[in-house]
Design a protein around this motif. Structure first.
Motif, PDB file in Angstrom:
ATOM      1  N   VAL A 184       0.839  -1.207   0.000  1.00  0.00           N
ATOM      2  CA  VAL A 184       0.000   0.000   0.000  1.00  0.00           C
ATOM      3  C   VAL A 184       0.870   1.251   0.000  1.00  0.00           C
ATOM      4  O   VAL A 184       0.537   2.262  -0.631  1.00  0.00           O
ATOM      5  CB  VAL A 184      -0.948  -0.014   1.216  1.00  0.00           C
ATOM      6  CG1 VAL A 184      -1.638   1.335   1.378  1.00  0.00           C
ATOM      7  CG2 VAL A 184      -1.990  -1.117   1.051  1.00  0.00           C
ATOM      8  N   ILE A 239      -6.287  -5.253   0.837  1.00  0.00           N
ATOM      9  CA  ILE A 239      -6.133  -4.224  -0.196  1.00  0.00           C
ATOM     10  C   ILE A 239      -7.460  -3.974  -0.887  1.00  0.00           C
ATOM     11  O   ILE A 239      -7.856  -2.822  -1.123  1.00  0.00           O
ATOM     12  CB  ILE A 239      -5.044  -4.636  -1.207  1.00  0.00           C
ATOM     13  CG1 ILE A 239      -3.662  -4.500  -0.567  1.00  0.00           C
ATOM     14  CG2 ILE A 239      -5.120  -3.789  -2.476  1.00  0.00           C
ATOM     15  CD1 ILE A 239      -2.538  -5.070  -1.412  1.00  0.00           C
ATOM     16  N   ILE A 286      -7.717   3.728  -0.213  1.00  0.00           N
ATOM     17  CA  ILE A 286      -6.638   3.778  -1.191  1.00  0.00           C
ATOM     18  C   ILE A 286      -7.256   3.965  -2.566  1.00  0.00           C
ATOM     19  O   ILE A 286      -8.449   3.724  -2.767  1.00  0.00           O
ATOM     20  CB  ILE A 286      -5.753   2.508  -1.166  1.00  0.00           C
ATOM     21  CG1 ILE A 286      -6.582   1.264  -1.501  1.00  0.00           C
ATOM     22  CG2 ILE A 286      -5.052   2.354   0.166  1.00  0.00           C
ATOM     23  CD1 ILE A 286      -5.755   0.000  -1.644  1.00  0.00           C
ATOM     24  N   HIS A 336      -3.118   2.672  -6.283  1.00  0.00           N
ATOM     25  CA  HIS A 336      -2.484   1.845  -5.251  1.00  0.00           C
ATOM     26  C   HIS A 336      -2.754   0.360  -5.505  1.00  0.00           C
ATOM     27  O   HIS A 336      -1.855  -0.473  -5.432  1.00  0.00           O
ATOM     28  CB  HIS A 336      -3.009   2.218  -3.864  1.00  0.00           C
ATOM     29  CG  HIS A 336      -2.587   3.574  -3.388  1.00  0.00           C
ATOM     30  ND1 HIS A 336      -3.303   4.709  -3.682  1.00  0.00           N
ATOM     31  CD2 HIS A 336      -1.543   3.977  -2.635  1.00  0.00           C
ATOM     32  CE1 HIS A 336      -2.715   5.745  -3.125  1.00  0.00           C
ATOM     33  NE2 HIS A 336      -1.632   5.339  -2.485  1.00  0.00           N
TER      34      HIS A 336
END
Length: 324
Positions: free
Chosen positions: A123, A158, A167, A171
């Motif tokens: 990240v 993620i 994010i 990313h």
């Protein structure tokens, strides 16, 4: 295909399996063959096997140690000390690595901290650090445990952060590209060249672009001795069927990770009707709704990459043993 031997039982391939030549190691990690031989003489690693012709053959474990060594050298650690720390990270020599030994800029990580460390490195865009985390993971864990206990949890988080808006797509794409390159290299290294044994064709369903889970299943299947041909993202089912027939596949594996792939798969489902081999479905969407596999005319592959590979391999062995 008739009369071919069954794939080996799960777990017969390990991270110490000799599979890379010195030139392949050089192309993958950038360390010349002469340097590898020097490290071998001076420090006792890597520890390649020898082919029948006398050539050195390196394992994934050797590559992991080489990457750890490189991380130390890039961080400015003298070569002799870097070798000591590298061996310590693999459980040889010193009883414990110094802080920062296995992952530049981070303390030596216990196994339970590897997934969070990989997540934060990815990240944060620290790909060298992410490579160090993976190198430490490979040095301490079997590949299957790296996939299920380190890579998969990082990927799931993620995705969750992207959905929450924590994010950006950028990313997520950079992290995915890094992991895809690592997985594709491992998949190539585990390639099954023999024309014997069962063949599985693996592809992402129409409209599905997320490949990493399917890459991991394909990798584990190859380590089980299954000839797994990976076709990639967004595969039209009609083209998949033509290819599977030409290759005389024993099974097909399709990945669906989100609703975005469901409509196209339903619309093209009739194209699968001519297949005379089972179709296994996996992916996040199928894991959340296993009944979709039957609705789409196939079988549920299983909730994670290892169990999916085990289920498919067990089916292939049963067919060759005369089961159903």
């Amino acid at each position: 295909m008739e009369g071919s031997p069954p794939p080996p039982a799960p777990g017969t391939a390990t991270d110490t399996t000799a599979m890379f030549t010195a030139s392949e190691v050089e192309s993958r990690v950038g360390v010349p063959a002469a340097t590898l031989r020097q490290w071998e003489r001076r420090y006792g690693f890597p520890s390649p096997a020898r082919s029948a012709s006398g050539y050195r053959l390196y394992s994934p474990h050797d590559l992991a140690l080489i990457e750890v060594m490189q991380s130390h050298l890039r961080a400015g650690v003298p070569a002799g000390r870097a070798a000591q720390l590298t061996l310590a990270s693999a459980g040889h020599g010193e009883t414990a690595a110094e802080p920062g030994a296995s992952v530049p800029g981070a303390p030596h990580l216990p196994v339970g901290s590897l997934a969070p460390a990989l997540l934060e490195a990815l990240v944060g865009g620290h790909l060298t650090r992410a490579g160090g985390v993976l190198a430490q993971a490979h040095a301490h864990l079997p590949l299957e445990d790296v996939l299920t206990g380190v890579v998969t949890p990082a990927l799931v988080e993620i995705g969750a952060r992207w959905e929450r808006g924590d994010i950006t797509v950028a990313h997520e794409h950079r992290a995915s590209a890094f992991l895809r390159a690592r997985l594709e290299a491992l998949l190539d290294a585990a390639g099954v060249e023999s024309e014997f044994g069962p063949r599985v064709i693996a592809a992402c369903a129409p409209g599905e672009q997320h490949e990493l889970g399917l890459l991991m299943i394909s990798l584990v299947l190859r380590r089980r001795g299954v000839q797994t041909e990976y076709l990639g993202a967004n595969m039209p089912l009609g083209d998949l069927v033509v290819y599977a027939r030409q290759r005389r596949a024993d099974a097909v594996l399709l990945a669906l990770n989100g609703e975005w792939a469901l409509e196209g798969t339903r619309a093209q489902r009739r194209d699968l009707g001519g297949l005379e081999v089972p179709v296994f479905y996996g992916g996040a969407l199928i894991n959340a709704h296993p009944d979709l596999a039957a609705e789409l005319g196939g079988r549920y592959a299983g909730p994670d990459v290892v169990r999916a590979a085990d289920l498919i391999t067990a089916h292939l062995r049963a067919v060759r043993a005369g089961g159903t």
